[in-house]
Design a protein around this motif. Structure first.
Motif, PDB file in Angstrom:
ATOM      1  N   ASP A   1       0.846  -1.199   0.000  1.00  0.00           N
ATOM      2  CA  ASP A   1       0.000   0.000   0.000  1.00  0.00           C
ATOM      3  C   ASP A   1       0.879   1.246   0.000  1.00  0.00           C
ATOM      4  OD1 ASP A   1      -1.766   2.038   0.357  1.00  0.00           O
ATOM      5  OD2 ASP A   1      -2.642   1.273   2.222  1.00  0.00           O
ATOM      6  N   PRO A   2       0.879   2.051  -1.063  1.00  0.00           N
ATOM      7  CA  PRO A   2       1.751   3.228  -1.116  1.00  0.00           C
ATOM      8  C   PRO A   2       1.368   4.318  -0.120  1.00  0.00           C
ATOM      9  CG  PRO A   2       0.245   3.211  -2.987  1.00  0.00           C
ATOM     10  CD  PRO A   2       0.082   1.887  -2.291  1.00  0.00           C
ATOM     11  N   ALA A   3       0.217   4.180   0.530  1.00  0.00           N
ATOM     12  CA  ALA A   3      -0.167   5.144   1.560  1.00  0.00           C
ATOM     13  C   ALA A   3       0.620   4.923   2.849  1.00  0.00           C
ATOM     14  CB  ALA A   3      -1.665   5.060   1.846  1.00  0.00           C
ATOM     15  N   THR A   4       1.273   3.763   2.977  1.00  0.00           N
ATOM     16  CA  THR A   4       2.087   3.476   4.153  1.00  0.00           C
ATOM     17  C   THR A   4       3.561   3.583   3.790  1.00  0.00           C
ATOM     18  OG1 THR A   4       2.270   1.101   3.733  1.00  0.00           O
ATOM     19  CG2 THR A   4       0.330   1.852   4.964  1.00  0.00           C
ATOM     20  N   VAL A   5       4.387   3.885   4.794  1.00  0.00           N
ATOM     21  CA  VAL A   5       5.828   3.979   4.548  1.00  0.00           C
ATOM     22  C   VAL A   5       6.409   2.627   4.130  1.00  0.00           C
ATOM     23  CG1 VAL A   5       8.053   4.477   5.616  1.00  0.00           C
ATOM     24  CG2 VAL A   5       6.116   6.003   6.010  1.00  0.00           C
ATOM     25  N   PRO A   6       6.060   1.518   4.781  1.00  0.00           N
ATOM     26  CA  PRO A   6       6.578   0.231   4.289  1.00  0.00           C
ATOM     27  C   PRO A   6       6.161  -0.060   2.847  1.00  0.00           C
ATOM     28  CG  PRO A   6       5.729  -0.010   6.514  1.00  0.00           C
ATOM     29  CD  PRO A   6       5.320   1.349   6.048  1.00  0.00           C
TER      30      PRO A   6
END
Length: 419
Positions: free
Chosen positions: A219-224
């Motif tokens: 998920d690009p909304a999360t840093v990982p």
């Protein structure tokens, strides 16, 4: 080999204005409460570099300190007495905290897009914008607010964004669990005990479990998720997240209340509320005076010398621990002076130098500006600064004891009764 040119010698601080004296007296209490043994020992050092039995080679001069940080052939974050002794057993051997050389530079290069001003600005607005608005509105309405508690909530939210936690998991307990890991570290003890390592691993396993899921989901909304997009493997991503969580969050939580206290004690809170011309310089001066990470550690990996050959330097050999007393190097100029801005000459030494300059510095600065901006907006809304009183005052404060990063346990900011 560290440069052997002449260096400036530290001298006792010159007299400062009364308000700076009050501010620095509180800073002295903060430092002594955190490190009642190590701080007075280091603060008594008057030479640019000296070998202290049982502690290591202590460096207090800014130019020498920077030279050590830049010389990665002689001094390393990996080795006896270095950060690797603390963090490798907890995070593994491939994190920014304990890496050197080409692999370290490559990892920094791949992480860099996460920490551009645009990227961190968007992240801070998304995860902390509402909390800054609430802080501003509460202070403007005349409420008393504990800035330490506010900073902790902000840190927990930042951790949540970093590791992909749901909002309902992010609370003060999360921050306290992180603090329980860093609180086990002492300058006089170069590594954790087996029990402390086991506790630290348990805390990090809980956090990285969420980060692992976020990385796998992509998920690009999360840093990982963004790390995966940038080509970082799962373990590399988890190590980077762990490093940011352990070294960045508590440092920022400690600094924010200390900065506001400095602004209040020196009369700059009201001045900046009325005119923010010197705001950036005031933030830099706050970082210089407080130096949230008071020391940096290195292990000597090749024979060399720190300082000049005329008797003022100290020879080092492999295995020597080097204690970079950053707080002493930064405090060579007395007082708190956003107008003269002596911090500018130090080139952000509090964030390190060279290949180990803090990668997360833009994120930290964005959070600092957000919190201070909210406080100043609230102060401005309550009335113009007058010589006799600022719009907001520190109502009470308590210093934190037995912590790694010096700070306040409580710092309550409220309305001035004279405004």
């Amino acid at each position: 080999m560290v440069s052997t040119g002449p260096v400036a010698r530290r001298s006792p601080a010159a007299p400062v204005r009364r308000e700076s004296s009050v501010a620095l007296a509180w800073e002295e209490r903060v430092m002594r409460a955190a490190h009642p043994v190590a701080y007075p020992l280091l603060a008594s050092v008057r030479r640019p570099v000296v070998r202290v039995p049982g502690l290591g080679v202590v460096v207090t001069d800014a130019s020498l300190l920077r030279a050590v940080l830049m010389d990665t052939q002689t001094f390393s974050k990996h080795g006896p007495g270095a950060p690797s002794d603390l963090w490798t057993p907890v995070l593994g051997d491939r994190v920014l905290l304990n890496m050197e050389g080409a692999e370290h530079l490559e990892l920094r290069r791949r992480l860099a897009p996460l920490f551009t001003p645009a990227a961190v600005g968007e992240l801070v607005d998304r995860m902390l914008g509402p909390s800054y608005t609430r802080l501003r509105d509460r202070l403007a309405a005349g409420e008393s607010v504990d800035l330490v508690a506010e900073a902790r909530r902000g840190a927990s939210a930042a951790i949540g964004a970093l590791v992909g936690l749901d909002e309902d998991v992010v609370d003060d307990r999360l921050f306290r669990r992180i603090a329980s890991v860093t609180g086990a570290v002492r300058l006089s003890r170069p590594r954790m005990t087996d029990a402390q390592i086991a506790h630290a691993k348990a805390v990090m396993a809980d956090l990285t479990g969420h980060a692992r899921a976020a990385w796998r989901a992509g998920d690009p909304a999360t840093v990982p998720g963004r790390m995966r997009e940038l080509g970082l493997g799962e373990e590399e991503s988890l190590g980077a997240v762990g490093a940011f969580v352990l070294t960045g969050t508590e440092t920022l939580v400690a600094y924010l209340p200390r900065l506001v206290a400095l602004l209040h004690d020196t009369g700059w809170l009201g001045r900046l509320a009325a005119d923010r011309t010197h705001l950036d310089a005031a933030v830099a001066e706050g970082l210089r005076v407080t130096t949230p990470s008071p020391v940096m550690l290195r292990s000597t990996v090749a024979a060399g010398r720190i300082g000049s050959d005329d008797g003022g330097g100290v020879g080092v050999r492999p295995g020597d621990r080097v204690v970079l007393a950053t707080f002493l190097a930064n405090r060579v100029a007395p007082g708190f002076d956003p107008v003269g801005n002596p911090a500018a000459n130090l080139r952000q030494l509090w964030f390190g130098a060279g290949s180990h300059f803090c990668l997360g510095a833009p994120l930290a600065m964005a959070q600092i500006r957000g919190t201070v901006g909210a406080v100043l907006d609230a102060a401005a809304s309550r009335g113009a600064f007058e010589a006799s009183a600022a719009p907001l005052v520190v109502e009470r404060r308590r210093v934190a004891r037995g912590v790694l990063i010096p700070g306040y346990r409580e710092l309550v900011l409220g309305p001035s009764r004279a405004v």
